[in-house]
Design an enzyme around this catalytic site. Structure first.
Site, short mmCIF file in Angstrom:
data_model
loop_
_atom_site.label_atom_id
_atom_site.label_comp_id
_atom_site.label_asym_id
_atom_site.label_seq_id
_atom_site.Cartn_x
_atom_site.Cartn_y
_atom_site.Cartn_z
N HIS A 138 0.82 -1.21 0.00
CA HIS A 138 0.00 0.00 0.00
C HIS A 138 0.86 1.26 0.00
O HIS A 138 0.60 2.18 -0.78
CB HIS A 138 -0.91 -0.01 1.23
CG HIS A 138 -1.91 1.10 1.24
ND1 HIS A 138 -3.12 1.01 0.57
CD2 HIS A 138 -1.89 2.33 1.81
CE1 HIS A 138 -3.79 2.15 0.74
NE2 HIS A 138 -3.06 2.95 1.50
N HIS B 276 2.83 6.05 -1.81
CA HIS B 276 3.49 7.17 -1.14
C HIS B 276 5.01 7.07 -1.18
O HIS B 276 5.70 7.51 -0.25
CB HIS B 276 3.01 7.25 0.32
CG HIS B 276 1.54 7.45 0.46
ND1 HIS B 276 0.91 8.62 0.12
CD2 HIS B 276 0.57 6.61 0.89
CE1 HIS B 276 -0.39 8.51 0.35
NE2 HIS B 276 -0.62 7.30 0.81
N LYS C 227 -5.19 10.15 -9.02
CA LYS C 227 -5.10 10.41 -7.59
C LYS C 227 -5.15 11.93 -7.42
O LYS C 227 -4.20 12.63 -7.78
CB LYS C 227 -3.81 9.85 -7.00
CG LYS C 227 -3.71 10.08 -5.49
CD LYS C 227 -3.21 8.86 -4.76
CE LYS C 227 -3.26 9.08 -3.26
NZ LYS C 227 -3.22 7.85 -2.49
#
Length: 310
Positions: free
Chosen positions: A182, A198, A243
């Site tokens: 993730h 990220h 995003k």
């Protein structure tokens, strides 16, 4: 009225004042700020802006509603103008990180199948991370707080559970996610949303492969990003999905990011934790969300840069 004190000028002054009040009203965790600055100084693998990479931050991205894939592109060029790929491939933690990035199913709801070779790659990556001074310092801190065992093997097992243990993110399928995937790789949900993602190395590699299109930065007008900022909020599309805003460290090593988020994960028991810290010239809110005994997500939110919070 003196033109210097026009409405526009007063509005600008008000915006600056409000941002300063907001920043000053944040409760800074000074103990973690001290620890994380130690980790920052110890991060010898960190890439240096203008030396190891160059950014083209370009234009400010506009507002896009969650779920929409339409965004005006404010960046005609990639975010990364260049990156020292020799350093990426010769720095052990970076090179072993990159071997993990193609080990996952992109979509949630699709069960992960972890091969013995992939387990070996996970372990080799953690071995490299544990050898760094960054993670050694984080380990000593966690031992002092009674949150980790001093035995290195037990600490490695703890890290594996936090970052690599599979769990259900989409309840309809099998075990389809883990903290590492993730945060460092990124996922898609229901074929419409990008979740996680990220990490700057994955961003660069996906951009280089034309799987990702940088749309522009996201920031307040009073705190515009510089090409040497180590935390950025970005808008981008990935495999055709958008995003609207995502944030990431830029240039930081994987051991630095893992150490920060592991410490926050272990010293708190709430499902959702956020701490405000001052690291180098930035004030950040670091967000960590648990998924049982493992990490659900973790990311930085830039509150101010270039020491504007001081």
């Amino acid at each position: 009225m003196d033109p210097r004190f026009s409405c526009g000028f007063l509005v600008c002054l008000l915006a600056v004042a409000v941002s300063q009040v907001r920043a000053s009203s944040q409760t800074v965790n000074h103990e973690l700020s001290g620890l994380f600055n130690d980790l920052w100084r110890l991060d010898l693998s960190r890439f240096t802006p203008g030396v190891d990479y160059n950014l083209a931050v370009q234009g400010k991205a506009g507002f896009v509603p969650q779920g929409s894939n339409n965004a005006r592109d404010r960046a005609s060029s990639p975010l990364f103008s260049d990156v020292n790929e020799e350093k990426l491939t010769t720095t052990t933690t970076f090179s072993r990180l990159m071997k993990l990035l193609d080990n996952y199913e992109r979509s949630t709801g699709v069960a992960e199948s972890v091969t013995p070779d992939e387990v070996t790659e996970n372990n080799l990556f953690l071995d490299a991370v544990l050898e760094t001074e960054v993670m050694k310092r984080a380990h000593r801190y966690l031992v002092s707080k009674g949150m980790s065992n001093s035995n290195l093997g037990q600490f490695k097992t703890q890290l594996y559970t936090i970052w690599f243990r599979l769990y259900h993110r989409d309840r309809k399928g099998g075990e389809d996610s883990c903290g590492f995937e993730h945060v460092f790789v990124g996922e898609t949900k229901h074929g419409s949303d990008i979740i996680g993602f990220h990490n700057w190395v994955q961003f660069y590699l996906q951009e280089k492969s034309s799987n990702l299109d940088y749309k522009g930065y996201k920031a307040r007008d009073v705190d515009l990003p510089d090409s040497d900022d180590h935390v950025l909020s970005l808008q981008f599309s990935w495999h055709g999905l958008l995003k609207p805003v995502g944030s990431t460290f830029i240039g930081a090593s994987p051991e630095f990011e893992m150490a920060l988020y592991t410490v926050i994960f272990l010293i708190n028991t709430q499902r959702h934790t956020s701490v405000v810290v001052n690291i180098d010239q930035c004030q950040l809110e670091l967000v960590v969300v648990r998924q049982g005994r493992s990490l659900g997500t973790a990311y930085p939110k830039l509150l101010s840069s270039n020491s504007r919070h001081q």
